[in-house]
Write an enzyme that holds these catalytic residues in place. Structure first.
Site, short mmCIF file in Angstrom:
data_model
loop_
_atom_site.label_atom_id
_atom_site.label_comp_id
_atom_site.label_asym_id
_atom_site.label_seq_id
_atom_site.Cartn_x
_atom_site.Cartn_y
_atom_site.Cartn_z
N LYS A 111 0.84 -1.21 0.00
CA LYS A 111 0.00 0.00 0.00
C LYS A 111 0.87 1.26 0.00
O LYS A 111 0.53 2.25 -0.65
CB LYS A 111 -0.92 0.02 1.23
N LYS A 194 -7.32 -16.54 -12.81
CA LYS A 194 -8.68 -16.61 -12.30
C LYS A 194 -9.43 -15.29 -12.42
O LYS A 194 -8.83 -14.24 -12.64
CB LYS A 194 -8.68 -17.15 -10.88
N LYS A 197 -11.41 -9.00 -9.60
CA LYS A 197 -11.76 -7.60 -9.78
C LYS A 197 -10.60 -6.82 -10.39
O LYS A 197 -10.76 -6.08 -11.35
CB LYS A 197 -12.13 -7.04 -8.41
#
Ligand code: TRP
Length: 329
Positions: A111, A194, A197
């Site tokens: 982050k 896979k 999002k």
């Protein structure tokens, strides 16, 4: 019954990967475990959402999980910010978590790299809040993905440290709940890994029929098989994997045979796949829209969840305060 707990991110819609993955297992677990599911809206403040979108996101996520089959009567389904005992336990756990271990967390470092302009203390202590979420119900099992395993490990460390410091055996050390064979992996439509999002290759439960048709027609394919019974490349295997989840067995067999004989037309396969996905998702989509517009129902669900969650949380917090030495006069 064993206690299972999972936090749900308050942003992002459910896609088929979530549906056939974790969500379907949550729905089943409601009958075999004491389940706590909550929407982690405090966690979302690390990215500073605006007030209107924060509320909107929570409402959407709640409607989608209800439509997908979470049952507020069976499970305890609540919103994190409705339970003030969580931030209080978070405060207490902050006193036994160390700067060094927090700074080392992989998710934190990631982050910081992504948003160097917003490295707030909430981001640093994200794992402490997550530990508070889990320990407030003294949950033993936590279904988490790979990216959350380190956070769970830290939760165990905080639990152990608390027990050691106060010479108690109060908090259990929560373990990852592994669905094993039960976890169906849904591939994306772009021929890679896979459905997810961040990959932008997903089909969402809330997608309209036209959106689904468009996405499926754009799925990656190849020039087609040239020899009999040739092995499928990943992109084609992926389409068949999704077909197996939403279509009839005869349909799957039909297209497998076409592929094996080199007679397959990917356009036909995609059309069929799109229609079968639509048949599968449209009743869920209708339920989502119906629940979303039913404020009375949502209000009841949220109130029931709050009540059940607080009953368990306040018991834990009372005991924790007592252990630490906050005693009444
Ligand atoms: N951090 C989790 C995620 O990003 C969400 C979460 C918050 C959670 N609190 C939790 C998951 C407690 C499990 C248990 O997906």
């Amino acid at each position: 019954m064993e206690t299972v707990l999972s936090g749900i991110r308050s942003t992002g819609n459910l896609h088929l990967g979530n549906y056939f993955g974790a969500v379907r297992n949550f729905v089943k677990m409601q009958n075999t475990h004491q389940c706590y599911f909550f929407i982690a809206d405090f966690h979302s403040l690390t990215t500073h959402p605006n007030p209107a979108s924060l509320h909107e996101n929570v409402k959407k996520v709640l409607s989608e999980y209800l439509a997908a089959g979470l049952d507020p009567e069976k499970a305890t389904l609540y919103i994190q910010s409705d339970v003030p005992e969580i931030p209080e336990l978070y405060l207490l756990l902050n006193m036994i978590s160390y700067l060094g271990e927090l700074e080392k967390t992989a998710n934190f470092k990631e982050k910081v790299r992504q948003n160097p302009e917003n490295v707030n203390a909430g981001l640093l202590t994200y794992p402490v809040l997550m530990a508070a979420d889990i320990l407030i119900h003294r949950a033993k099992k936590v279904p988490v993905g790979k990216d959350q395993e380190q956070h769970l490990e830290m939760t165990r460390n905080f639990a152990k440290r608390f027990n050691f410091l106060y010479k108690v055996e109060y908090f259990p050390e929560p373990e990852a709940f592994n669905f094993g064979e039960e976890l169906i992996k849904v591939p994306g439509l772009d021929g890679t890994g896979k459905m997810g999002k961040s990959e932008g290759n997903g089909i969402y439960l809330i997608d309209s029929s036209d959106e689904i048709r468009k996405k499926v027609m754009k799925a990656v394919t190849d020039a087609g098989p040239t020899t009999q019974n040739q092995e499928m490349p990943d992109a084609i295997k992926n389409l068949f994997s999704i077909l197996r989840l939403v279509s009839q067995a005869e349909t799957v067999k039909f297209f497998e045979e076409k592929y094996a004989n080199c007679e397959i037309r990917y356009g036909d396969l995609k059309k069929q796949l799109a229609e079968d996905i639509i048949r599968f998702t449209s009743p869920i989509r209708e339920r989502i829209l119906q629940i979303y517009s039913d404020s009375e129902y949502l209000k009841k669900v949220v109130a029931l969840g709050r009540e059940k969650a607080r009953a368990s949380a306040s018991k834990t917090l009372k005991e924790v305060r007592e252990i630490i030495g906050f005693r009444g006069f």
